[in-house]
Design a protein around this motif. Structure first.
Motif, PDB file in Angstrom:
ATOM      1  N   ALA A  61       0.839  -1.202   0.000  1.00 23.24           N
ATOM      2  CA  ALA A  61       0.000   0.000   0.000  1.00 23.24           C
ATOM      3  C   ALA A  61       0.873   1.251   0.000  1.00 23.24           C
ATOM      4  N   GLU A  62       1.966   1.193   0.775  1.00 24.88           N
ATOM      5  CA  GLU A  62       2.861   2.345   0.922  1.00 24.88           C
ATOM      6  C   GLU A  62       3.394   2.865  -0.424  1.00 24.88           C
ATOM      7  N   ILE A  63       3.782   1.912  -1.307  1.00 20.17           N
ATOM      8  CA  ILE A  63       4.345   2.362  -2.594  1.00 20.17           C
ATOM      9  C   ILE A  63       3.341   2.201  -3.736  1.00 20.17           C
ATOM     10  N   GLY A  64       2.107   1.915  -3.386  1.00 25.23           N
ATOM     11  CA  GLY A  64       1.080   1.811  -4.432  1.00 25.23           C
ATOM     12  C   GLY A  64       1.265   0.612  -5.331  1.00 25.23           C
ATOM     13  N   ALA A  65       1.840  -0.465  -4.781  1.00 26.66           N
ATOM     14  CA  ALA A  65       1.994  -1.682  -5.577  1.00 26.66           C
ATOM     15  C   ALA A  65       0.818  -2.621  -5.314  1.00 26.66           C
ATOM     16  N   GLU A  66       0.728  -3.655  -6.117  1.00 24.57           N
ATOM     17  CA  GLU A  66      -0.409  -4.567  -6.023  1.00 24.57           C
ATOM     18  C   GLU A  66       0.055  -6.009  -6.076  1.00 24.57           C
ATOM     19  N   LEU A  67      -0.810  -6.894  -5.583  1.00 25.13           N
ATOM     20  CA  LEU A  67      -0.581  -8.324  -5.748  1.00 25.13           C
ATOM     21  C   LEU A  67      -1.457  -8.814  -6.889  1.00 25.13           C
ATOM     22  N   VAL A  68      -0.867  -9.575  -7.813  1.00 22.23           N
ATOM     23  CA  VAL A  68      -1.659 -10.142  -8.912  1.00 22.23           C
ATOM     24  C   VAL A  68      -1.535 -11.668  -8.832  1.00 22.23           C
ATOM     25  N   PRO A  69      -2.495 -12.329  -8.176  1.00 21.57           N
ATOM     26  CA  PRO A  69      -2.412 -13.789  -8.077  1.00 21.57           C
ATOM     27  C   PRO A  69      -2.700 -14.453  -9.422  1.00 21.57           C
ATOM     28  N   VAL A  70      -2.308 -15.717  -9.534  1.00 20.21           N
ATOM     29  CA  VAL A  70      -2.449 -16.454 -10.789  1.00 20.21           C
ATOM     30  C   VAL A  70      -3.922 -16.531 -11.223  1.00 20.21           C
ATOM     31  N   THR A  71      -4.836 -16.367 -10.262  1.00 26.22           N
ATOM     32  CA  THR A  71      -6.264 -16.425 -10.572  1.00 26.22           C
ATOM     33  C   THR A  71      -6.809 -15.093 -11.092  1.00 26.22           C
ATOM     34  N   ASP A  72      -5.995 -14.033 -11.006  1.00 23.84           N
ATOM     35  CA  ASP A  72      -6.418 -12.696 -11.438  1.00 23.84           C
ATOM     36  C   ASP A  72      -6.488 -12.651 -12.966  1.00 23.84           C
ATOM     37  N   PRO A  73      -7.554 -12.090 -13.536  1.00 23.79           N
ATOM     38  CA  PRO A  73      -7.617 -12.019 -15.011  1.00 23.79           C
ATOM     39  C   PRO A  73      -6.473 -11.209 -15.609  1.00 23.79           C
ATOM     40  N   ARG A  74      -5.831 -10.349 -14.800  1.00 25.04           N
ATOM     41  CA  ARG A  74      -4.718  -9.561 -15.329  1.00 25.04           C
ATOM     42  C   ARG A  74      -3.409 -10.355 -15.395  1.00 25.04           C
ATOM     43  N   TYR A  75      -3.357 -11.518 -14.710  1.00 27.72           N
ATOM     44  CA  TYR A  75      -2.126 -12.328 -14.701  1.00 27.72           C
ATOM     45  C   TYR A  75      -1.729 -12.657 -16.148  1.00 27.72           C
ATOM     46  N   SER A 187       7.750  -8.799  -9.723  1.00 23.85           N
ATOM     47  CA  SER A 187       8.644  -9.732  -9.036  1.00 23.85           C
ATOM     48  C   SER A 187       7.795 -10.801  -8.380  1.00 23.85           C
ATOM     49  N   GLU A 188       8.368 -12.007  -8.268  1.00 23.33           N
ATOM     50  CA  GLU A 188       7.660 -13.021  -7.491  1.00 23.33           C
ATOM     51  C   GLU A 188       8.167 -13.010  -6.058  1.00 23.33           C
ATOM     52  N   PHE A 189       9.187 -12.191  -5.780  1.00 20.45           N
ATOM     53  CA  PHE A 189       9.781 -12.166  -4.442  1.00 20.45           C
ATOM     54  C   PHE A 189       9.094 -11.102  -3.596  1.00 20.45           C
ATOM     55  N   PRO A 190       8.872 -11.407  -2.305  1.00 16.92           N
ATOM     56  CA  PRO A 190       8.163 -10.458  -1.442  1.00 16.92           C
ATOM     57  C   PRO A 190       8.881  -9.117  -1.356  1.00 16.92           C
ATOM     58  N   MET A 191       8.124  -8.112  -0.947  1.00 18.96           N
ATOM     59  CA  MET A 191       8.672  -6.780  -0.723  1.00 18.96           C
ATOM     60  C   MET A 191       9.866  -6.894   0.214  1.00 18.96           C
ATOM     61  N   ALA A 192      10.861  -6.060  -0.018  1.00 23.26           N
ATOM     62  CA  ALA A 192      12.058  -5.969   0.825  1.00 23.26           C
ATOM     63  C   ALA A 192      13.009  -7.145   0.663  1.00 23.26           C
ATOM     64  N   THR A 193      12.725  -8.081  -0.274  1.00 19.68           N
ATOM     65  CA  THR A 193      13.698  -9.149  -0.535  1.00 19.68           C
ATOM     66  C   THR A 193      14.947  -8.528  -1.164  1.00 19.68           C
ATOM     67  N   PRO A 194      16.114  -8.760  -0.550  1.00 23.63           N
ATOM     68  CA  PRO A 194      17.332  -8.174  -1.128  1.00 23.63           C
ATOM     69  C   PRO A 194      17.691  -8.893  -2.439  1.00 23.63           C
ATOM     70  N   PRO A 195      18.538  -8.290  -3.247  1.00 24.63           N
ATOM     71  CA  PRO A 195      18.911  -8.904  -4.536  1.00 24.63           C
ATOM     72  C   PRO A 195      19.884 -10.067  -4.363  1.00 24.63           C
ATOM     73  N   TYR A 196      19.391 -11.225  -3.861  1.00 22.37           N
ATOM     74  CA  TYR A 196      20.250 -12.408  -3.746  1.00 22.37           C
ATOM     75  C   TYR A 196      20.635 -12.878  -5.147  1.00 22.37           C
ATOM     76  N   PRO A 197      21.930 -13.125  -5.370  1.00 23.13           N
ATOM     77  CA  PRO A 197      22.356 -13.549  -6.713  1.00 23.13           C
ATOM     78  C   PRO A 197      21.600 -14.784  -7.209  1.00 23.13           C
ATOM     79  N   GLN A 198      21.265 -15.706  -6.275  1.00 19.60           N
ATOM     80  CA  GLN A 198      20.608 -16.947  -6.723  1.00 19.60           C
ATOM     81  C   GLN A 198      19.208 -16.697  -7.272  1.00 19.60           C
ATOM     82  N   ASN A 199      18.638 -15.528  -6.980  1.00 17.78           N
ATOM     83  CA  ASN A 199      17.293 -15.231  -7.483  1.00 17.78           C
ATOM     84  C   ASN A 199      17.272 -14.851  -8.961  1.00 17.78           C
ATOM     85  N   PHE A 200      18.431 -14.436  -9.481  1.00  7.95           N
ATOM     86  CA  PHE A 200      18.415 -13.885 -10.842  1.00  7.95           C
ATOM     87  C   PHE A 200      18.106 -14.920 -11.918  1.00  7.95           C
ATOM     88  N   PRO A 201      18.754 -16.107 -11.849  1.00  7.65           N
ATOM     89  CA  PRO A 201      18.363 -17.109 -12.862  1.00  7.65           C
ATOM     90  C   PRO A 201      16.891 -17.514 -12.741  1.00  7.65           C
TER      91      PRO A 201
END
Lengths: 375, 375
Positions: A61-75, A187-201
């Motif tokens: 809410a703070e940054i005006g972002a949204e969650l789009v679940p796989v069931t959302d027509p916008r997915y 991103s599929e990673f939660p808010m505040a997830t740091p840029p772990y190198p293993q996440n990039f692939p």
């Protein structure tokens, strides 16, 4: 937010219990009966993830972002088809772009001047043709592709390997803000997830998964972009590559991909011609609408797009084409190229595309063209 | 030497009268009955070409050149198969090269530094692998290809659009002498024929006709090399092209050829792997013999080629490969590349080729490899 719960198991649990809510209402034994390990069953049933989820909601809410679940027509429809679609996407910006016709552009973080120029040029032209440009906002090719798409006034989607509220690399803060404004960050990673190198692939499968195809600009033989290309091919996506001098290490990857069957891209149209007919029709429709908009903005209301094509800057080729094309018998591209001496095939193809966009020419299977009958 | 008598009609007359001698003994009416025009019948029957033929014989003898008619066992076997093989070739130099496994290398007369470097490198490596390099001795790519083949101690054939006693361009006089000495100059045009521009495209069909394939290095979209590539494809020859930056006008031709199906060439082996199995076997046999020759020249007679492969400079990869390969179960190339971490695929392919040449490894269909059992 449940520790130990991965993408595949999450999908299995939702399939077994019908809704995510039911999964969290289930007892440990019910969960174990559905096939998850005792430890994970405890983790799910404890409900301890709920506090984290509430925190996430607040941050969204703070940054005006949204969650789009796989069931959302916008997915993104294409992303649903891959082996392991993220159960939900964190999305920051114009979520409408999730439904756009997208093309991934990826490449090395250490491009040559040639690579940067090629990425910029192609991203600009492809964005202008109506394709949304997806990339990872990494240094180098990714950054060049996003910037060029924005400069062309086109659509761009950045897929992060960290939270959508993080920025990596830090030097791209301004670009991230621009994309969040005029484009979309996912991103599929939660808010505040740091840029772990293993996440990039892991993130790369989303770039190709959302896209109709992936264009590799520069990269070594075993580079991240080569991996993305492999993923894209496995997902049934078209793989495109920009060739380069065989003496350039950074062109080794793309040249090798072409040898293995990737489509060679000299200009934007080399991508467009390989798209599925329905995707190409979508682009034409899009461009036609856009041209109509521009038309309405014109002071002289009578100066239609069609007459601007016939009397405008590219008019020579367009007029010559309209003279050769027939409304009743399709003319093959080869014949047009042979007939229109003095115009290069790329000029002819560009003019055909413009005429097609304006609804004056129709393309038939086998690269043949018909003149649309106009009153 | 008969005015008005072209390649196709010459073949028809020989087919009708069995031998060239019989053609010249025939009466005008017999010739007309065989389907030639009255004018041409007069021209043949007059025998006025005999004086010119005698002059030609004298000129040939003067510079030690030879005539190789299509009936000569030395006539290039592949050239016989094309639509309009020259009834005879004027040959100056090592006529034995007519029977070699040949590859055409062609390109622009105004190459970039990159094009020259790529042509030299590939011609050198391919000549070293046992392929004879055919080109047209024009400025630019042709010249670079001939020179590199000679420098590698390999075979090269220059196909002239003028008489084999002429030199065009004049600056290549020294190169022409070297080719006449260490390689071969051929032409279908009589001695003393000047370099008429219209002869050059005609000459190109011989370059591709003699060759197993044609490699295009640099050239514009409608360049002579693009025409040669088209001819080569029509003759059923393999077409190869060296990719280059899409920003380079001189790489437009080769990139376009790749888009149209030409094989992309990053290194010499990209050509070799596309050759027919019997042609590849010929190369292996050739290299094996050459290695045996070198072996005999060694001071230490015991230091065999095989041990030099195992203990020599490329030994690391060769030893690693021999450890992984089995004499009874073929191992696919992909598996070798995955197993031999730290070695690039090109190093592995090069080592496999060396081992194959030395008779230690055998390639099976589907890019799989067997270790040959050695006592």
């Amino acid at each position: 937010m449940t520790p130990g719960l991965g993408t595949r198991t999450a999908h299995q649990l939702i399939a077994a219990f019908k809704t995510p809510q039911a999964v969290f209402r289930a007892s440990r034994s019910e969960l174990e009966a559905a096939g998850v390990s005792p430890g994970l069953a405890r983790s799910v049933a404890s409900g301890c993830a709920f506090d984290d989820a509430v925190t996430q909601q607040g941050k969204l809410a703070e940054i005006g972002a949204e969650l789009v679940p796989v069931t959302d027509p916008r997915y993104p429809p294409r992303l649903k088809e891959i082996f392991d679609p993220p159960p939900m996407l964190f999305a920051r910006g114009r979520t409408g772009l999730l439904g756009s016709l997208l093309l991934g552009i990826v490449g090395t973080r250490r491009p040559t001047a040639y690579g940067t120029a090629a990425a910029s040029r192609l991203a600009k032209d492809l964005a202008a043709a109506g394709l949304g440009i997806v990339s990872g906002m990494a240094r180098g090719i990714d950054t060049a592709a996003h910037k060029a798409a924005l400069e062309a006034g086109g659509e761009t989607v950045a897929v992060f390997g960290c939270g959508v509220d993080e920025v990596y690399p830090a030097e791209n803060r301004k670009l991230a803000d621009q994309i969040a404004q005029a484009g979309l960050i996912v991103s599929e990673f939660p808010m505040a997830t740091p840029p772990y190198p293993q996440n990039f692939p892991i993130r790369n499968r989303i770039i190709s998964g959302m896209s109709a195809g992936v264009l590799v600009v520069e990269g070594g033989e075993y580079s991240g972009s080569a991996i993305t290309a492999k993923l894209a091919a496995e997902q049934g996506r078209e793989v495109f590559a920009v060739p380069g001098n065989i003496t350039s290490k950074m062109s080794w990857g793309p040249n090798l991909l072409i040898k293995q069957g990737a489509k060679l891209v000299q200009e934007w149209n080399d991508v467009v011609v390989e798209l599925k007919p329905e995707d190409r029709r979508r682009l034409v429709e899009l461009c036609r609408n856009r041209l109509k908009l521009n038309e309405n903005e014109l002071v002289e209301a009578n100066d239609s797009v069609q007459s601007s094509l016939v009397y405008g800057p590219a008019s020579g080729t367009c007029r010559a084409l309209l003279a050769v094309l027939k409304p009743d018998a399709p003319v093959p591209l080869d014949h047009l190229v042979e007939t229109l001496v003095g115009q290069s095939p790329s000029e002819i193809i560009a003019a055909l595309f413009e005429l097609e966009m304006a609804g004056m020419v129709r393309q038939l299977p086998g690269k043949s063209f018909l003149k649309v009958w106009l009153d």
